[in-house]
Motif scaffolding. Structure first.
Motif, short mmCIF file in Angstrom:
data_model
loop_
_atom_site.label_atom_id
_atom_site.label_comp_id
_atom_site.label_asym_id
_atom_site.label_seq_id
_atom_site.Cartn_x
_atom_site.Cartn_y
_atom_site.Cartn_z
N ALA A 495 5.17 -7.57 -6.50
CA ALA A 495 4.04 -7.93 -5.63
C ALA A 495 3.94 -6.93 -4.46
N SER A 496 5.07 -6.54 -3.93
CA SER A 496 5.06 -5.58 -2.81
C SER A 496 4.58 -4.22 -3.28
N ASN A 498 2.50 -3.67 -5.70
CA ASN A 498 1.04 -3.74 -5.88
C ASN A 498 0.31 -3.68 -4.54
N LYS A 499 0.87 -4.38 -3.56
CA LYS A 499 0.23 -4.35 -2.25
C LYS A 499 0.33 -2.96 -1.62
N GLU A 502 -2.33 -0.91 -3.10
CA GLU A 502 -3.61 -1.28 -2.51
C GLU A 502 -3.78 -0.63 -1.13
N ALA A 503 -2.72 -0.68 -0.34
CA ALA A 503 -2.78 -0.10 1.01
C ALA A 503 -2.97 1.41 0.94
N LEU A 578 5.02 -6.94 3.74
CA LEU A 578 3.68 -7.44 3.40
C LEU A 578 2.84 -7.62 4.66
N VAL A 581 1.49 -4.34 5.40
CA VAL A 581 0.36 -4.03 4.50
C VAL A 581 -0.92 -4.68 5.01
N ASN A 582 -0.81 -5.94 5.43
CA ASN A 582 -2.00 -6.61 5.97
C ASN A 582 -2.55 -5.86 7.17
N LEU A 585 -4.35 -2.83 5.89
CA LEU A 585 -5.64 -3.16 5.28
C LEU A 585 -6.68 -3.48 6.35
#
Lengths: 601, 601
Positions: A495-496, A498-499, A502-503, A578, A581-582, A585
């Protein structure tokens, strides 16, 4: 007796269980380096480090390098240590035996360096720079330059340096003003002043060879007009004997926060007399030549920081097991329960776990990068070679940038575990913290590492490097998913990952519209990439450990510790990653938009 | 000219725009301290700090306190500075004028201390301890003790210390072994050895007064049997003149990572001759008495760390504005664009923003805690008094634990902004980093602060303290919600506050089942509480700034900077805090479950 510097069991685990380093000996190039030889090398390196280099680390800090009238003296104890380093042929572990190297796989040299750097990183700096200078000669030198310098550098008979920085040209190397004027005999007269030169002057070797970045008269401005020269402290006669002083004058050394044993010199070249250099490589191609050395130097810096971190962890761990202080929380008001070793206190365990996961993950990373360097050399196909070189390239800013940041944090935890004693010079941990701090700055500040990762490595070859990296990570994730006890951890690493992807894509797009805004998030991108890589390494370890545990081995505690490490990491570090990452984003622009005047001052 | 140590505009903003400190003068107790007087105090403190204390900070670091045959010498320059501190009556700013204090509101003293601690924290330690010892005498002393010691301590004629720690009794004070035997005349003969005593011996004052924790013969074990004694270096005759040496012998000073100007002494009491002390407060109530002082000391430690942080920020900011290095990213390959000040680079701005938000938020927090102390004193009702005292209580571990952690980070950013220069002693930032590091340890390690917050402060009075704190935060959140430009930030602070509440409740429940597990998350709980408090302070500042901006003020840049600060904080720091909350809610037990053997070593 408690171990110091590094946990040998963990060193062996990475070498033999995670990376199967002895398998490299199946290839002719590394045929000598079977398991037995590797173990012997590690044992010898450890012995030398523990018995000779570690005991003089404090002396290096307290006495330090001293400057007097152009001469620099190292602590007396360093000279004996340097001789031992040379006698053991540790100065060019991975280099061509033809030129005095040992021809060792990189991954094996990492294990030796684990102990050497952890024992006395200020001392090891002299050898590290020397080796780097040798590499430049090996890769770019003419036959004559090689014959004159290479063996003497690789065997440490002469030492080497790296002359980039000037007072007004640090991160911006292209601003340098040192000049080179061609002489009729093809040599160049160099003049200029350099600063922050590690090992630029000292009294351990009879000659010092300086690779120097300078601009040939009339060359273009910026980095496109920089050439590389080889400048010895004493000129070398045709028969190899020492000639005249080459007017490389040390004008002073820096007083620093740490690494006092390493001389950080200001050098003036050609200030009074004549300073003669020979061109190394091609005219105006100095920067790309220097980058060959710089990339290796960056990996070494990662190891230097790691050395401080692993040594700090072992110190703190040993102390936590011995120091009795405070009653257990579970004792409540039961006065019959007395003091316990501080390792029994949950907050101390939390700190030790923070140190443990970082030291273990980082050890795997550094050795793995060495392994990739070896695999690139052994690669049977261009494709394979490119893949491994790419992995080295993309992991370099992680090993250096992220690695040194985290090593500094580990060293700070180390001080904290000792409490008030940690702040005193009675224990080694405060020195590790001070020594470690420079690694975040030199060989390209960590801000520059972050820019290198985001702006260069992630975009190279249309993102092939990052895709290869992600592919390797997914191999481990998939292996872990098949093991019940690791499924949760595997999913969290995935999951990390993938994030992170994305970032990275988001910031890549942002860069096309607003380059400043995107680069204001390059640093957290490096941090999260590092966290994911740590998660990968710890998961990889846990996969092996889970398999080994099935056989109920005698040292089950070690393997169980691997399972606990990844469990801790994915539950404590990855949620924070995470969060970062937020933040990426959201890409808030405050830092770039704010007016300079609004910072105050 | 660029400002140093602290940004006066920001100091004034907190005093006059955020906390309206001059309103305290409406009350008779603080009648003198109107705006004009406050401004004069700050101006004088700044002038003294900048002109006298800052210039000798480096000398304090380099020469340091020295030990020779039981005597400790401070750097010569400290003596003049100490006289100036006394002449200006800065040694007891907030204390009763009857005993030589200035009777100043706490909030105003924070502004003076902002400059003093930032200028030379090692030097200020002598005065800080002296003031603390005076407070103990004021609160617990008999009339005779007050008459003998108080004025001399508050005026700094004599200095004071705090003797808690012993070699085997650090965090676990209850393990101490220093004993007190009652003499026929009611005094006590003290014997034992203490370590880590700041200012335990020096040559700035003719006498040194030591509050000493010791156990009266036959008293219960642990903290329940500890009493507090007043032990002068030289006994005091009835007429106030100095009598015999009281056998308080300094046996050495610590070599430390930083604060070299402050002597950290080992003292032996009653080792050869007789060491006489008088009981301060009641028998066996020494710990609770010491806690009065300790809480104030913890707030002071927060200010010491903050001093390093604000001074580091101002240094780094000034440097970033002046240092030309590197071309802007936006210039791309346009070679006509030259180097720019490094403040123009996004990653440097990111670092400066990190420093800015922490320095601003922390300044507000420290001053606010002082303001709450003042309001508790002025409170018209018991309820109001209790509320403000509760806010001070719950914010103390934040100001100390979280505050010192973040100050250390700010100081590390400060070094980083300077690049290689930051690692040298040519600039002050590396000293700030070294000096700052001890604040995370002494007066209760930050691990202990986290336990204090979670285990004591959050549960006191059935959670009233935390509810009052949340209530105050929500006042600001609601005010911010009404302002369009701050709505988003307000919602993010509120969301974090709610998640913090959830995490605290969850860990509280966890503690009932597994106390070790819960306390393994006390530290992140403190960190997130600190983050929420920072968010609150920055939002509070932004509310004021938004209102002021409506009038289009001349110094709009300052106010806009406040809006940018909260924007940056809620988008960069709070997502990470939420990640930590997720980690707390998951409450993985790896750190407590792992076997000791699995740590390696």
């Amino acid at each position: 007796m408690a171990q110091v510097i590094a946990d040998r069991r963990d060193v062996d685990f990475v070498l033999h269980e995670q990376l199967n380093a002895a398998d490299l000996s199946k290839n002719e190039k590394f045929a000598e380096f079977n398991k037995k030889t590797i173990d012997m090398i590690v044992t010898e390196a450890r012995s030398l480090a523990v018995k000779e280099f570690l005991p003089i680390n404090k002396e290096g800090d307290e006495i330090g390098a001293t400057f007097d009238g152009g001469k620099v003296a190292v602590p007396e104890s360093f000279k004996k240590a340097y001789d031992l380093l040379r006698e053991g042929e540790w100065t060019a572990m991975t280099e061509d035996p033809e030129y005095g190297g040992q021809g060792m796989p990189q991954v094996v040299s990492r294990a030796a360096n684990d102990y050497f750097q952890g024992a006395n990183y200020a001392f090891m700096l002299y050898a590290g720079l020397t080796h780097g200078a040798g590499r430049l000669v090996e890769v770019f030198g003419t036959q004559e330059q090689k014959e004159t310098y290479l063996k003497k550098l690789y065997t440490g008979e002469w030492s080497g340096t790296m002359l980039l920085t000037e007072a007004e040209a640090g991160s911006d190397v292209g601003a340098l003003t040192t000049t080179a004027v061609k002489n009729p005999d093809g040599t160049y007269s160099i003049s200029g002043s350099k600063i922050f030169i590690s090992g630029g002057e000292h009294d351990m070797t009879e000659n010092i060879i300086h690779p120097v970045l300078a601009r040939i008269e009339g060359a273009p401005p910026g980095t496109r007009g920089i050439s590389l020269f080889l400048v010895p402290k004493y000129r070398v006669n045709a028969d190899g004997s020492l000639g005249d002083f080459n007017d490389v004058v040390c004008t002073g050394i820096e007083e620093k926060m740490g690494i006092h044993g390493s001389s950080t010199c200001s050098l003036t070249l050609g200030g009074k007399g004549k300073c003669i250099g020979t061109l190394l490589g091609q005219e105006n191609k100095g920067m790309s030549a220097m980058f060959v050395m710089m990339n290796e130097a960056r990996l070494l810096v990662g190891m230097q920081a790691f050395g401080c971190a692993t040594a700090s962890y072992m110190s703190a761990l040993n102390y936590a097991k011995e120091r009795i202080q405070g009653r257990p929380l579970t004792a409540g008001k039961d006065a019959s329960v007395g003091g316990v070793p501080i390792i029994r206190h949950p907050d101390v365990r939390r700190q030790l776990m923070n140190m443990k996961v970082m030291v273990e993950g980082m050890r795997s990373l550094h050795y793995y990068v060495g392994y990739c360097q070896d695999m690139a050399v052994l690669a049977g196909t261009e494709e394979e070679k490119e893949k491994y070189e790419g992995l080295v390239d993309i992991l370099t800013p992680i090993a250096k940038g992220y690695g040194t940041d985290k090593a500094f944090e580990v060293c700070s935890h180390g001080v904290q575990v000792y409490g008030g004693y940690g702040y005193t010079k009675e224990y080694p941990v405060e020195q590790y913290l001070r020594d470690c701090r420079i690694t975040m700055i030199y060989e390209g500040t960590n801000g520059i590492q972050a820019m290198d990762l985001f702006g260069r490595k992630m975009t190279m070859k249309k993102g092939k490097l990052v895709m290869d990296l992600f592919g390797e990570i997914m191999k481990t994730v998939n292996a872990a998913k098949a093991i019940d006890s690791l499924k949760d951890a595997a999913e969290k690493v995935e999951a990390s990952l993938n994030k992170l992807g994305e970032a990275a894509r988001h910031l890549g797009k942002t860069a096309m519209e607003n380059v400043d805004l995107a680069f204001a998030y390059a640093y957290p991108l490096m941090e999260v990439t590092g966290d994911v890589v740590m998660g990968w390494m710890l998961l990889w370890r846990a996969v092996i450990a889970a398999q080994k545990l099935e056989a109920k081995p005698k040292d089950a505690a070690f393997y169980q510790g691997q399972i606990k490490s990844v469990e801790f990491f994915v539950n404590v570090f990855l949620p924070v990653a995470l969060g970062k990452v937020n933040s990426m984003l959201a890409t808030n622009g405050a830092a770039v938009e704010i007016e300079d005047a609004s910072f105050g001052g």
